[in-house]
Motif scaffolding. Structure first.
Motif, PDB file in Angstrom:
ATOM      1  N   ILE A 243       0.859  -1.171   0.003  1.00  0.00           N
ATOM      2  CA  ILE A 243       0.062   0.153  -0.093  1.00  0.00           C
ATOM      3  C   ILE A 243       0.945   1.253   0.046  1.00  0.00           C
ATOM      4  O   ILE A 243       1.611   1.339   0.921  1.00  0.00           O
ATOM      5  CB  ILE A 243      -0.842   0.131   1.096  1.00  0.00           C
ATOM      6  N   LYS A 244       0.724   2.168  -0.938  1.00  0.00           N
ATOM      7  CA  LYS A 244       1.181   3.383  -0.927  1.00  0.00           C
ATOM      8  C   LYS A 244       0.391   4.335  -1.122  1.00  0.00           C
ATOM      9  O   LYS A 244      -0.254   4.538  -2.184  1.00  0.00           O
ATOM     10  CB  LYS A 244       2.347   3.414  -2.263  1.00  0.00           C
ATOM     11  N   SER A 245       0.397   5.345   0.110  1.00  0.00           N
ATOM     12  CA  SER A 245      -0.670   6.291  -0.043  1.00  0.00           C
ATOM     13  C   SER A 245      -0.019   7.547   0.987  1.00  0.00           C
ATOM     14  O   SER A 245       0.207   6.989   2.305  1.00  0.00           O
ATOM     15  CB  SER A 245      -2.035   5.851   0.625  1.00  0.00           C
ATOM     16  N   SER A 246       0.155   8.736   0.823  1.00  0.00           N
ATOM     17  CA  SER A 246       0.502   9.621   1.607  1.00  0.00           C
ATOM     18  C   SER A 246      -0.338   9.885   2.885  1.00  0.00           C
ATOM     19  O   SER A 246      -0.232  10.237   3.966  1.00  0.00           O
ATOM     20  CB  SER A 246       0.979  11.007   0.963  1.00  0.00           C
TER      21      SER A 246
END
Length: 315
Positions: A245-248
């Motif tokens: 999961i890549k999310s700022s």
């Protein structure tokens, strides 16, 4: 602490704190009589509570490896500042709020709980209290007694097995969760083992173990021992999911999960009370609203305290 943040740890914290908040939301609406003791409630409660706190103790263990190398004065003060000060500050604040609204809350918590904070945690604050003592035991083993991590893990494993029979003070809970913390200390040197786990096989294992844990009646000692495998399978699954999961936005939630943990009960309980008084006792509305407020409102408070430059004393 480590100089460089491990991104998947922040994601895992975000997932974990979401489960914590939702778990308290469903518990609140259940205790308030909005949601009966249905199969759906019991299954969700079982799945969440078997995994979410072992995850946080495991993640805490990851960063203990660098912390334990510090001199005693520095090490103890660092944990007192990050765990005990928020524990007492927000434990007192929540107790006052609960006292004011005691006629509307589920469990009658109030000022009496604030008085007992030095020796008996309440509500969600037990995590900070017990984690502090787990850190102290870890420091004794590695820095004072000069024993290896293997000895610490062995001690934690033995104490885990007998934890259900330790009904005095917080001993049962400290020694139940210590093994997850201990295993977390191995991550930095053995992170490749987590990468080798097949996520789909992991998911199947989690489902099977949770179903057994939920449906099969066991003696106390066996149920406790089996819960370890249920929890660890879930912890490994959540960690492996976190790596994908890549999310700022999710990273932000994870970095600030402490604020959510400390404050969410006030807002989830407050939302439930307000909605009930307004006649909005629809289960799904209460679940969604409680989860939304429990996640968002603490972050708003955090940002306000940052603007006021007092956040370092509160979180």
């Amino acid at each position: 602490m480590m100089n460089k943040r491990i991104e998947w740890v922040d994601v895992a914290k975000a997932i974990g704190i979401l489960l914590v908040v939702y778990g308290h939301v469903i518990l609140g609406v259940h205790d308030a009589g909005v949601w009966g003791n249905t199969f759906s409630y019991r299954l969700q409660h079982s799945v969440i509570y078997a995994t979410h706190m072992p995850l946080f103790f495991f993640l805490s263990g990851i960063f203990a490896v660098k912390w334990v190398q510090r001199v005693a004065k520095t090490a103890i003060w660092q944990k007192a500042k990050t765990l005990l000060i928020p524990y007492f500050v927000w434990g007192i604040v929540q107790a006052v709020v609960m006292q004011v609204f005691s006629k509307s809350t589920n469990n009658g918590q109030g000022l009496g709980n604030a008085v007992q904070l030095p020796f008996m945690p309440y509500a969600q604050f037990w995590f900070l209290y017990d984690l502090f003592w787990i850190f102290m035991v870890y420091y004794l083993f590695l820095h004072v007694f000069k024993l290896s991590t293997k000895w610490y893990i062995g001690f934690a494993a033995v104490m885990f097995l007998i934890s259900p029979f330790m009904g005095v003070w917080e001993f049962w809970r400290i020694f139940y969760y210590m093994i997850f913390f201990a295993l977390g200390t191995l991550v930095l040197n053995h992170s490749d083992l987590l990468d080798k786990v097949n996520i789909w096989l992991n998911l199947i294992l989690v489902v099977i173990l949770h179903l057994i844990y939920f449906f099969v009646s066991m003696p106390t000692a066996l149920h406790n021992a089996f819960s370890f495998f249920v929890a660890m399978s879930g912890v490994v699954l959540l960690i492996n999911l976190s790596k994908h999961i890549k999310s700022s936005a999710i990273d932000y939630v994870g970095r600030n999960s402490m604020a959510i943990f400390l404050l969410h009960i006030i807002f989830t309980a407050g939302t439930r009370i307000v909605f009930t008084k307004l006649g909005l006792d629809n289960l799904y509305i209460q679940l969604i609203a409680g989860l939304f407020m429990g996640m968002l409102a603490p972050l708003v408070v955090l940002e306000i305290t940052r603007k006021m430059k007092i956040n370092q004393y509160l979180f």
